[in-house]
Design a protein around this motif. Sequence first.
Motif, mmCIF file in Angstrom:
data_model
loop_
_atom_site.group_PDB
_atom_site.id
_atom_site.type_symbol
_atom_site.label_atom_id
_atom_site.label_comp_id
_atom_site.label_asym_id
_atom_site.label_seq_id
_atom_site.Cartn_x
_atom_site.Cartn_y
_atom_site.Cartn_z
ATOM 1 N N GLU A 1 -5.393 7.020 16.634
ATOM 2 C CA GLU A 1 -5.283 7.760 17.891
ATOM 3 C C GLU A 1 -4.752 9.160 17.622
ATOM 4 O O GLU A 1 -4.157 9.419 16.577
ATOM 5 N N PRO A 2 -4.984 10.089 18.564
ATOM 6 C CA PRO A 2 -4.460 11.452 18.385
ATOM 7 C C PRO A 2 -2.939 11.430 18.241
ATOM 8 O O PRO A 2 -2.250 10.649 18.888
ATOM 9 N N GLY A 3 -2.424 12.261 17.364
ATOM 10 C CA GLY A 3 -0.986 12.342 17.150
ATOM 11 C C GLY A 3 -0.510 11.588 15.928
ATOM 12 O O GLY A 3 0.613 11.775 15.486
ATOM 13 N N LEU A 4 -1.358 10.697 15.367
ATOM 14 C CA LEU A 4 -0.986 9.980 14.152
ATOM 15 C C LEU A 4 -1.470 10.765 12.946
ATOM 16 O O LEU A 4 -2.566 11.315 12.948
ATOM 17 N N ALA A 5 -0.637 10.809 11.907
ATOM 18 C CA ALA A 5 -1.003 11.545 10.694
ATOM 19 C C ALA A 5 -0.443 10.841 9.468
ATOM 20 O O ALA A 5 0.584 10.164 9.543
ATOM 21 N N VAL A 6 -1.134 10.989 8.355
ATOM 22 C CA VAL A 6 -0.662 10.510 7.059
ATOM 23 C C VAL A 6 -0.434 11.755 6.218
ATOM 24 O O VAL A 6 -1.323 12.596 6.082
ATOM 25 N N LEU A 7 0.767 11.886 5.677
ATOM 26 C CA LEU A 7 1.121 13.072 4.901
ATOM 27 C C LEU A 7 1.391 12.685 3.457
ATOM 28 O O LEU A 7 2.264 11.862 3.187
ATOM 29 N N ASP A 8 0.627 13.256 2.542
ATOM 30 C CA ASP A 8 0.878 13.082 1.116
ATOM 31 C C ASP A 8 1.725 14.258 0.666
ATOM 32 O O ASP A 8 1.351 15.416 0.862
ATOM 33 N N ILE A 9 2.864 13.964 0.073
ATOM 34 C CA ILE A 9 3.834 14.991 -0.314
ATOM 35 C C ILE A 9 3.871 15.107 -1.830
ATOM 36 O O ILE A 9 3.935 14.110 -2.539
ATOM 37 N N THR A 10 3.835 16.333 -2.307
ATOM 38 C CA THR A 10 4.074 16.632 -3.715
ATOM 39 C C THR A 10 5.220 17.624 -3.750
ATOM 40 O O THR A 10 5.186 18.649 -3.070
ATOM 41 N N ALA A 11 6.249 17.305 -4.513
ATOM 42 C CA ALA A 11 7.427 18.169 -4.602
ATOM 43 C C ALA A 11 7.852 18.285 -6.061
ATOM 44 O O ALA A 11 7.480 17.463 -6.897
ATOM 45 N N ALA A 12 8.653 19.292 -6.357
ATOM 46 C CA ALA A 12 9.109 19.525 -7.720
ATOM 47 C C ALA A 12 10.014 18.408 -8.223
ATOM 48 O O ALA A 12 9.985 18.061 -9.399
ATOM 49 N N ASP A 13 10.826 17.823 -7.301
ATOM 50 C CA ASP A 13 11.770 16.797 -7.715
ATOM 51 C C ASP A 13 12.066 15.855 -6.555
ATOM 52 O O ASP A 13 11.652 16.103 -5.423
ATOM 53 N N GLU A 14 12.781 14.768 -6.853
ATOM 54 C CA GLU A 14 13.085 13.761 -5.840
ATOM 55 C C GLU A 14 13.956 14.305 -4.713
ATOM 56 O O GLU A 14 13.752 13.964 -3.551
ATOM 57 N N ASP A 15 14.930 15.147 -5.037
ATOM 58 C CA ASP A 15 15.805 15.701 -3.999
ATOM 59 C C ASP A 15 15.011 16.513 -2.986
ATOM 60 O O ASP A 15 15.255 16.439 -1.781
ATOM 61 N N THR A 16 14.055 17.293 -3.466
ATOM 62 C CA THR A 16 13.228 18.099 -2.565
ATOM 63 C C THR A 16 12.366 17.205 -1.683
ATOM 64 O O THR A 16 12.259 17.435 -0.472
ATOM 65 N N ALA A 17 11.762 16.181 -2.261
ATOM 66 C CA ALA A 17 10.935 15.256 -1.486
ATOM 67 C C ALA A 17 11.772 14.539 -0.429
ATOM 68 O O ALA A 17 11.354 14.415 0.732
#
Length: 91
Positions: A12-28
């Motif tokens: 439904e509208p408003g649902l999203a899946v976000l794949d995150i890439t970060a430099a380190d665990e703290d940033t993620a």
Amino acid sequence: MTSPIDPRHLSEPGLAVLDITAADEDTAHALMDGLQQLWATSGITLIRREPGLPGVHARIHAHIRIWPPRDPLASPTGGTDIDTEVADHVC
């Protein structure tokens, strides 16, 4: 990410899946925490390191039309319906 996005994740509208890439665990972790302050999300999820790819990776699910629950004591929006007066006597 290796797991496929299921149609129910975007049903439904408003649902999203976000794949995150970060430099380190703290940033993620900081990013996922910030997102859960804005929207209803799956929270802070498992962080992965994938051989041959830089940084760390995570996936979260978000519903941007639903606001996260707020603690009425931390950010009251009017009456909290909590009696904060201490009774000095017993009736």
